[in-house]
Design a protein around this motif. Structure first.
Motif, PDB file in Angstrom:
ATOM      1  N   MET A 149       0.874  -1.160   0.000  1.00 40.60           N
ATOM      2  CA  MET A 149       0.000   0.000   0.000  1.00 40.60           C
ATOM      3  C   MET A 149       0.919   1.220   0.000  1.00 40.60           C
ATOM      4  O   MET A 149       1.281   1.739   1.051  1.00 40.60           O
ATOM      5  N   SER A 150       1.333   1.623  -1.177  1.00 35.69           N
ATOM      6  CA  SER A 150       2.311   2.703  -1.321  1.00 35.69           C
ATOM      7  C   SER A 150       1.710   3.859  -2.094  1.00 35.69           C
ATOM      8  O   SER A 150       0.751   3.691  -2.854  1.00 35.69           O
ATOM      9  N   ASP A 151       2.281   5.031  -1.899  1.00 34.24           N
ATOM     10  CA  ASP A 151       1.962   6.137  -2.795  1.00 34.24           C
ATOM     11  C   ASP A 151       3.238   6.925  -3.065  1.00 34.24           C
ATOM     12  O   ASP A 151       4.159   6.936  -2.249  1.00 34.24           O
ATOM     13  N   LEU A 188      -4.356   0.371  -9.609  1.00 31.75           N
ATOM     14  CA  LEU A 188      -3.404   1.375 -10.075  1.00 31.75           C
ATOM     15  C   LEU A 188      -4.143   2.696 -10.244  1.00 31.75           C
ATOM     16  O   LEU A 188      -5.071   2.794 -11.035  1.00 31.75           O
ATOM     17  N   HIS A 189      -3.739   3.693  -9.484  1.00 36.61           N
ATOM     18  CA  HIS A 189      -4.321   5.034  -9.580  1.00 36.61           C
ATOM     19  C   HIS A 189      -3.185   5.989  -9.897  1.00 36.61           C
ATOM     20  O   HIS A 189      -2.200   6.035  -9.163  1.00 36.61           O
ATOM     21  N   GLY A 190      -3.288   6.718 -10.971  1.00 37.02           N
ATOM     22  CA  GLY A 190      -2.295   7.730 -11.287  1.00 37.02           C
ATOM     23  C   GLY A 190      -2.997   8.990 -11.748  1.00 37.02           C
ATOM     24  O   GLY A 190      -3.845   8.932 -12.638  1.00 37.02           O
ATOM     25  N   PHE A 191      -2.672  10.136 -11.136  1.00 35.20           N
ATOM     26  CA  PHE A 191      -3.389  11.368 -11.488  1.00 35.20           C
ATOM     27  C   PHE A 191      -2.570  12.580 -11.056  1.00 35.20           C
ATOM     28  O   PHE A 191      -1.801  12.514 -10.092  1.00 35.20           O
ATOM     29  N   PRO A 192      -2.750  13.702 -11.761  1.00 36.95           N
ATOM     30  CA  PRO A 192      -2.037  14.925 -11.349  1.00 36.95           C
ATOM     31  C   PRO A 192      -2.728  15.595 -10.178  1.00 36.95           C
ATOM     32  O   PRO A 192      -3.914  15.371  -9.928  1.00 36.95           O
TER      33      PRO A 192
END
Length: 198
Positions: A145-147, A190-194
């Motif tokens: 569980m990383s960000d 997978l979540h990627g967002f500005p």
């Protein structure tokens, strides 16, 4: 942008405005996910799994069938109850095109779909955290569980996401059989967002 996961690329449903409106309902999405993950089932079995009435699951299964997301399972449908199975193993969404669609009902359906997926991801993660202590140490050590926060251009962000998808696809090709010792269903979100500077 969004790919709702599973299996090979030749078994993918690409959403258009009509099919998007047919799927963008929380119970329909949960029904389709359950059929994809656990296999064919009756409306009553799905009602029990999802904590819904069989009348509601029957109605929404018929709606999913009308839009081509589920179909009868002829191998099991011999008795009185109708068995259903997922028609495809995966859904692909052209998010940007549908979020900018001129019809507000299409944009609203796209928002419903994305927020429901986000809700499911949160629920799955919470379930994992709540049951963490029940899993063997080797599984606890194989979870994450990383960000991360990076400063990227849109092109670099897209390149990174494509590379991550390729890595995951490589492991999908190595999937083991259900009866393989110590194996389990393994979920990757997978979540990627500005983010705004403020």
């Amino acid at each position: 942008m969004a790919q709702h996961d599973h299996h090979t690329d030749d078994d993918v449903r690409v959403l258009d405005p009509r099919s998007l409106r047919g799927l963008a309902h929380p119970l329909r999405m949960r029904l389709l996910d359950a059929l994809r993950e656990y296999g064919p089932a009756t409306a009553s079995q799905l009602a029990g799994r999802l904590g819904e009435s069989s009348g509601a699951t029957s109605y929404h299964l018929r709606q999913l069938a009308a839009y081509g997301f589920v179909t009868d399972d002829p191998e099991r449908g011999k008795g009185r109850e109708r068995w259903w199975k997922a028609a495809q193993r995966r859904t692909r969404v052209g998010t940007d095109e549908l979020l900018r669609h001129p019809d507000p009902s299409v944009r609203g359906a796209m928002n419903t779909l994305l927020h429901e997926w986000a809700t499911v991801h949160g629920q799955e993660l919470s379930t994992w955290l709540g049951t963490l202590h029940e899993w063997p140490e080797q599984w606890r050590e194989s979870s994450d569980m990383s960000d991360f926060t990076l400063r990227l251009t849109p092109a670099l962000a897209r390149e990174m996401l494509e590379k991550v998808h390729e890595v995951i696809k490589g492991y999908r090709e190595q999937e083991v059989d259900r009866d393989t010792e110590h194996s389990a269903r393994y979920r990757v979100h997978l979540h990627g967002f500005p983010r705004d500077e403020d």
